[in-house]
Design a protein around this motif. Sequence first.
Motif, mmCIF file in Angstrom:
data_model
loop_
_atom_site.group_PDB
_atom_site.id
_atom_site.type_symbol
_atom_site.label_atom_id
_atom_site.label_comp_id
_atom_site.label_asym_id
_atom_site.label_seq_id
_atom_site.Cartn_x
_atom_site.Cartn_y
_atom_site.Cartn_z
ATOM 1 N N LEU A 1 0.832 -1.207 0.000
ATOM 2 C CA LEU A 1 0.000 0.000 0.000
ATOM 3 C C LEU A 1 0.864 1.253 0.000
ATOM 4 N N SER A 2 1.909 1.266 0.830
ATOM 5 C CA SER A 2 2.753 2.460 0.884
ATOM 6 C C SER A 2 3.464 2.684 -0.435
ATOM 7 N N ALA A 3 3.902 1.604 -1.072
ATOM 8 C CA ALA A 3 4.583 1.753 -2.355
ATOM 9 C C ALA A 3 3.630 2.291 -3.413
ATOM 10 N N GLN A 4 2.348 1.866 -3.340
ATOM 11 C CA GLN A 4 1.376 2.335 -4.316
ATOM 12 C C GLN A 4 1.058 3.816 -4.113
ATOM 13 N N GLN A 5 1.053 4.271 -2.888
ATOM 14 C CA GLN A 5 0.656 5.636 -2.599
ATOM 15 C C GLN A 5 1.818 6.616 -2.629
ATOM 16 N N THR A 6 3.009 6.156 -2.288
ATOM 17 C CA THR A 6 4.132 7.050 -2.067
ATOM 18 C C THR A 6 5.301 6.681 -2.968
ATOM 19 N N GLY A 7 5.868 7.664 -3.639
ATOM 20 C CA GLY A 7 7.080 7.462 -4.409
ATOM 21 C C GLY A 7 8.284 7.917 -3.607
ATOM 22 N N LEU A 8 9.482 7.613 -4.110
ATOM 23 C CA LEU A 8 10.700 8.021 -3.423
ATOM 24 C C LEU A 8 10.747 9.531 -3.208
ATOM 25 N N LYS A 9 10.376 10.281 -4.244
ATOM 26 C CA LYS A 9 10.433 11.734 -4.133
ATOM 27 C C LYS A 9 9.492 12.265 -3.062
ATOM 28 N N ASP A 10 8.365 11.602 -2.866
ATOM 29 C CA ASP A 10 7.427 12.023 -1.827
ATOM 30 C C ASP A 10 7.996 11.723 -0.448
ATOM 31 N N ALA A 11 8.631 10.556 -0.308
ATOM 32 C CA ALA A 11 9.162 10.154 0.992
ATOM 33 C C ALA A 11 10.306 11.055 1.447
ATOM 34 N N VAL A 12 11.168 11.456 0.501
ATOM 35 C CA VAL A 12 12.335 12.260 0.894
ATOM 36 C C VAL A 12 12.080 13.756 0.756
#
Length: 369
Positions: A19-30
């Motif tokens: 779910l987190s991978a589907q909702q969030t990309g690397l750029k969003d996380a960092v």
Amino acid sequence: MKKRTFLLVAACIALPGLLSAQQTGLKDAVSGHFLIGAAINQRQSDGKDANATKVLKRHFNTIVAENCMKSGLLQPRENKFDFRAADRFVDYAEKNGQVPIGHCLIWHSQAPRWFFTDDEGKRVSREVMIERMRKHISTVVGRYKGRIKGWDVVNEAIEDDGSFRRSPFYEIVGEDFIEIAFKAAHEADPDVELYYNDFSMSKPGKRAAVCRLVKRLKDAGCRIDGVGMQSHNGLDYPDLSDYEASIDSFAACGVKVMITELDVNVLPNPRGFGGAAVEQNFEYQKKYNPYTAGLPEDMAEKLRERYKALFDIYRRHSGQISRITLWGISDANSWLNNWPVPGRTNYPLLFDRKYNEKPVVDDIINMYK
């Protein structure tokens, strides 16, 4: 209807990583820490690789041209510039919401053959070399004024022991060719950021030399905004304590630190291999290419742990780091498939040959969330 809703909720609970991978990309996380991006090849910047574009839009917010902005491709003959591929790269960045970085203005490798010689094939004078440098820099930087965030002005000018690389620029002009290049770039675009970029930056001798270079450039009135730590790493190199020490040292010089060419080589290296000098070339032997059918589970786990260790360092030093750039998107496109041993099958990036994200992508996302 209620039954379907229950199944969806149950699936989300059972698969939180998915779910987190589907909702969030690397750029969003960092986001809020640093930019994160990738080098892209000309086919990708020409818009001919839909999978690459999909990954870029979701996970990255900055891109670097792998080759098409190097001097040999931009000016293959004196005063004959070819901006077609570079223009498409910048257009592609703007179209897809990516921050474009220019790479690179002055580099001894992949420079045009004519750059250092006259019509008779003899080395040009210092004056001619300086004029050619200035003209190339002013033309290229001026063309993209206001559209490029920053330029790798000089690339790989220092040896691992801290001495100056005896490149044609150094031998013809002297060590002040770096100062000349930075001043020319600043004159062409006073607002663009300017960087020095090099490999093996964790080595103490090179670290000290780059710090001296930054101080010298500042004392000479040059603008220098950042130091790029090329990070062509392996599973057991560089020493991570030395790597962190370099981040601290460069930041202490009053510049931004960028991780500029990140990948992790998982293959055995030939004896005598070291650094990232592109002129290294070793004969193909099967023992240097052991994973042609895929990366074994134990090696994949080592790669995962290495990337987790690196991104933990970047997280802890996020106040000093402004950008991380992977040197490629997919394993299929990595330069490490053909260097320093041609024809190998390597697995150095965060996305596999089919552009599927590796498990470590979710690890990184969760680490920063």
